[in-house]
Write an enzyme that holds these catalytic residues in place. Structure first.
Site, short mmCIF file in Angstrom:
data_model
loop_
_atom_site.label_atom_id
_atom_site.label_comp_id
_atom_site.label_asym_id
_atom_site.label_seq_id
_atom_site.Cartn_x
_atom_site.Cartn_y
_atom_site.Cartn_z
CG ASP A 11 6.14 18.55 -35.39
OD1 ASP A 11 6.25 17.82 -34.39
OD2 ASP A 11 6.62 18.24 -36.50
CB SER A 12 10.00 18.82 -32.83
OG SER A 12 9.78 17.74 -33.72
CE1 TYR A 43 11.21 19.94 -29.21
CE2 TYR A 43 8.92 19.28 -29.07
CZ TYR A 43 9.87 20.27 -29.10
OH TYR A 43 9.49 21.59 -29.00
CB CYS A 75 4.85 16.96 -31.87
SG CYS A 75 6.40 16.19 -31.31
CG ASN A 76 2.60 10.87 -32.56
OD1 ASN A 76 1.62 10.23 -32.23
ND2 ASN A 76 2.76 11.31 -33.80
CB THR A 77 7.95 13.17 -29.03
OG1 THR A 77 8.37 12.13 -29.92
CG2 THR A 77 8.88 13.20 -27.83
CB CYS A 189 6.92 10.27 -35.57
SG CYS A 189 7.85 11.80 -35.87
CB THR A 190 3.30 14.56 -37.10
OG1 THR A 190 4.34 15.32 -36.45
CG2 THR A 190 2.15 14.36 -36.12
#
Length: 265
Positions: A11-12, A43, A75-77, A189-190
């Site tokens: 993830d970011s 992100y 991470c959704n993005t 978004c996580t």
């Protein structure tokens, strides 16, 4: 299959811990490397090209170093932008994260669904396709609530967060035409499930929050079915940048079974 080969969650930042929590319930015996690209956070304000290049490059390096049996882009993005590219370049199963529009459409009673995500996520054609495929007969209202990412990061560091952050996210959906009828909100978004309680207080009663973490854990469980697991070392969190706030994250990371912090070199 090397029994000690880890599952790599990427993830970011710390948002992917919401996915890790569900994965622990599904596969408590699985060794995990949790990778947070704090050097690239956030992100949601980057271009698609910037996100794709960064995610592909980092996952390539991490895959060579840690030899994961599976990578989850938690991470959704990153998933909505780079999932296809990562699958093209890495010879390892990749599980992505997508906005939980389908279950939200199944649950809503009013027919009006809210979606909170980063600016980069909510503008993706992928989200349009999900809405067309699974919520064509519903009304989907979107709002870019990127400051919730910082709120979740701060919360896990034990820092105080101004409640106005959550009020602005709720108002961003409620103030749109039809927003008063929202009864289901997709946390796309996580990071956002980590502040679910605060969002619930801001939205008020009668709103259900939906995210994809449990579904991701089920997918990982399916793809690793029958594989041996052996934890040869404690699970750890991997960060791409050293910064003062990392030490403050240790208690939260430990609560998810991540016993130490390492830096990607």
């Amino acid at each position: 299959m090397d029994a000690s080969a880890p599952i790599l969650l990427f993830d970011s930042g710390v948002g992917g811990l919401s996915v890790l929590g569900e994965l622990r319930r599904a596969l408590p015996q699985a060794p995990v490397v949790y990778a947070a690209d704090n050097g690239g956070l956030p992100y949601g304000t980057k271009t698609e090209a910037e996100v794709a290049a960064r995610v592909c490059g980092l996952l390539g390096r991490m895959s060579e170093r840690y030899r994961p049996r599976l990578i989850c882009i938690a991470c959704n993005t990153a998933s909505t932008i780079a999932l296809g590219m990562v699958r093209d370049v890495l010879n390892v199963p990749i599980v992505g994260t997508v906005p939980a529009i389908k279950p939200a459409a199944e649950q809503t009673r009013s027919g009006v669904i809210g979606l909170l995500g980063t600016a980069a996520t909510i503008r993706q054609p992928y989200v349009d396709r999900l809405a067309a495929d699974f919520a064509a007969d519903k009304r989907l209202l979107r709002f870019a609530a990127g400051e919730l990412v910082g709120a979740a990061e701060a919360k896990l560091r034990g820092e105080a967060v101004d409640p106005a952050v959550y009020a602005r996210a709720a108002a961003g959906l409620r103030d749109q035409p039809g927003g008063a009828e929202i009864d289901t909100v997709v946390l796309a978004c996580t990071h956002f499930p980590l502040v679910r309680d605060e969002l619930a207080a801001a939205f008020g009663p009668g709103v259900t929050f939906v995210d994809g973490a449990a579904g991701i854990a089920r997918r990982i469980l399916h793809l690793t079915q029958g594989q041996p697991f052996q934890r040869n070392r404690p699970d750890f969190a991997l960060f791409t940048k050293d910064e003062p706030g990392l030490a403050a994250l240790q208690p939260a990371l430990a609560s998810y079974g991540l016993e130490s912090i390492e830096l990607l070199t």
